[in-house]
Design an enzyme around this catalytic site. Structure first.
Site, PDB file in Angstrom:
ATOM      1  N   SER A 124       9.342   9.626  78.657  1.00 44.76           N
ATOM      2  CA  SER A 124       9.948   9.676  77.627  1.00 44.76           C
ATOM      3  C   SER A 124      10.354   9.862  76.544  1.00 44.76           C
ATOM      4  O   SER A 124       9.744   9.733  76.253  1.00 44.76           O
ATOM      5  CB  SER A 124      11.252   8.692  78.295  1.00 44.76           C
ATOM      6  OG  SER A 124      12.765   8.408  76.392  1.00 44.76           O
ATOM      7  N   TYR A 148      12.705  -1.036  76.180  1.00 40.49           N
ATOM      8  CA  TYR A 148      12.236  -0.252  77.418  1.00 40.49           C
ATOM      9  C   TYR A 148      10.976   1.141  76.948  1.00 40.49           C
ATOM     10  O   TYR A 148      10.526   1.566  77.506  1.00 40.49           O
ATOM     11  CB  TYR A 148      14.022   0.458  77.057  1.00 40.49           C
ATOM     12  CG  TYR A 148      13.695   2.254  78.052  1.00 40.49           C
ATOM     13  CD1 TYR A 148      13.448   1.986  79.538  1.00 40.49           C
ATOM     14  CD2 TYR A 148      13.824   2.920  77.825  1.00 40.49           C
ATOM     15  CE1 TYR A 148      13.902   3.155  79.890  1.00 40.49           C
ATOM     16  CE2 TYR A 148      13.822   4.542  78.176  1.00 40.49           C
ATOM     17  CZ  TYR A 148      13.701   4.569  79.063  1.00 40.49           C
ATOM     18  OH  TYR A 148      13.111   5.782  80.146  1.00 40.49           O
ATOM     19  N   LYS A 152       7.428   2.306  78.630  1.00 36.39           N
ATOM     20  CA  LYS A 152       7.048   3.619  78.652  1.00 36.39           C
ATOM     21  C   LYS A 152       5.763   4.080  78.188  1.00 36.39           C
ATOM     22  O   LYS A 152       5.144   4.682  78.284  1.00 36.39           O
ATOM     23  CB  LYS A 152       8.069   4.818  78.349  1.00 36.39           C
ATOM     24  CG  LYS A 152       9.640   4.914  79.164  1.00 36.39           C
ATOM     25  CD  LYS A 152       9.143   4.578  80.272  1.00 36.39           C
ATOM     26  CE  LYS A 152      10.599   4.763  81.023  1.00 36.39           C
ATOM     27  NZ  LYS A 152      10.053   4.705  82.876  1.00 36.39           N
TER      28      LYS A 152
END
Ligand code: NAD
Ligand code: WQD
Length: 332
Positions: A124, A148, A152
């Site tokens: 991302s 989050y 990643k």
């Protein structure tokens, strides 16, 4: 190729399944259906005339993974499975580390055991350290700002370590910018449960009357109209980026990282105005305070994917707004 899509019943995975089936790959979807519905398989079949193989299972379960890899021939994995809500990751970080990080460790261990050494990972733009220097190239400093994003980033680092230890792996990290839109059939799309956090799903629910009015979070950013600017990419363009990444893996690319974005920044008001132009004047908005943690502006440099994958986003903002609304009307 025989391609395993973990999380393939979800929003991006289901569109990618369509693209891969249409390119004559074999697709196996492995999903615990925690954020998706089994009927997506019928829809993929309706669109492509082919039904993907499906195995219900969880990447946090070594047993599920072992059964999967023991029973299926897999050449390449596209790893979509994971949780993706930034706010929830702040409230429940361990759930995110367990699902996203541990799940990936177990998946990679099983892949190694079965000599499956090709992986494409759903990363991302959130792995980039907040910056006001746009467009963002793949070389920019990394530094996620929420749990989050850190899952990643840590998974990217783990994959780089894995590749350093065993150069027979091919690892492609795809950093998505802001995926929106839906398949043109109106059968597949994004259907978040509860009140959406993201802009396009929220707009769609205002357009269908399920929500009353859109709050535009801030109109005093240093951007062209004061509202936040992002690089919105049509989910079918994203899907074709995965097909190109598969081609790259077939050339034995080693470790590679690509932004998947359009390279164009649109503001919140650009989105609302375009949505209203193509779908009728359906979305009312009001200006609200800025949302914590939001950046003013970011958009990708999409040159590397263009040069090395021969990929370019082709759909317009009109396409994104039209397809998103069509899906919402049919399925929301
Ligand atoms: P999604 O929630 O629609 O799809 C994820 C799928 O994974 C769901 O079908 C869910 O049921 C499944 N899943 C979740 N945990 C699982 C587990 N432990 N075992 C097996 N299956 C599991 O999300 P999406 O938007 O399609 O995103 C796919 C990937 O792309 C995610 O990894 C996400 O972090 C990443 N990503 C998404 C965006 C975005 O804005 N949508 C942006 C950048 C990156
Ligand atoms: C876009 C713009 C908001 C809702 C998130 C994640 C990111 C990535 C993609 C996975 C911003 C504005 C929004 C609303 C608004 N996901 N907005 N009113 O925040 O860029 O990115 O999704 O990796 O990690 O953080 O996307 O759609 O939430 O917001 O004004 O009701 O719309 O302020 O400018 P974001 P978004």
């Amino acid at each position: 190729m025989n391609i395993l899509l973990t999380g393939g019943a979800g929003y991006i995975g289901s569109h990618t399944a369509v693209e891969l089936l249409q390119k004559n790959h074999s697709v196996i979807i492995f999903d615990n259906l925690s954020n998706s519905d089994i009927n997506v398989l019928d829809k993929i079949e309706k669109i492509t005339g082919k039904r993907p193989d499906f195995v219900k299972g969880d990447v946090r379960s070594r047993e599920d993974l072992q059964k999967l890899f023991d029973s299926k021939k897999i050449d390449c994995v596209i790893h979509f499975a994971g949780l993706k809500a930034v706010g929830e990751s702040v409230a429940e970080p361990l759930m995110y580390y367990e699902n996203n990080f541990n799940g990936t460790v177990y998946l990679l261990q099983e892949m190694k055991k079965h000599n499956v050494k090709n992986i494409i990972f759903s990363s991302s733009a959130t792995v980039y350290k907040p910056t006001d220097k746009n467009p963002i190239t793949e070389e920019y400093e990394l530094g996620a700002s929420n749990p989050y994003g850190r899952t990643k980033l840590f998974i990217e680092e783990m994959l780089k370590d894995l590749y350093a230890s065993d150069k027979s792996f091919n690892v492609v990290l795809l950093r998505y910018f802001n995926p929106i839109g839906a398949h043109s059939s109106g059968l597949l799309g994004e259907n978040p449960s509860g009140i959406p956090n993201n802009l396009m799903p929220y707009i769609c629910r205002v357009a269908t009357g399920k929500l009353e009015i859109l709050s535009v979070f801030g109109n005093d950013y240093p951007t062209k109209d004061g509202t936040g600017v992002r690089d919105y990419i049509h989910v079918m363009d994203l899907a074709s980026g995965h097909a190109k990444a598969i081609d790259k893996i077939e050339e034995n690319c080693g470790l590679a990282v690509y932004n998947l974005g359009t390279g164009i920044g649109y503001s919140v008001l650009d989105i609302v105005n375009t949505f209203n132009k193509v779908n009728g004047n359906l979305v009312k908005y009001k200006i609200a305070p800025r949302r914590d943690g939001d950046l003013a502006e970011y958009y990708a440099c999409a040159k590397k994917a263009n040069d090395e994958l021969g990929w370019k986003a082709e759909k317009t903002l009109e396409d994104m707004c039209r397809s998103a609304y069509l899906y919402e009307k049919n399925n929301g």
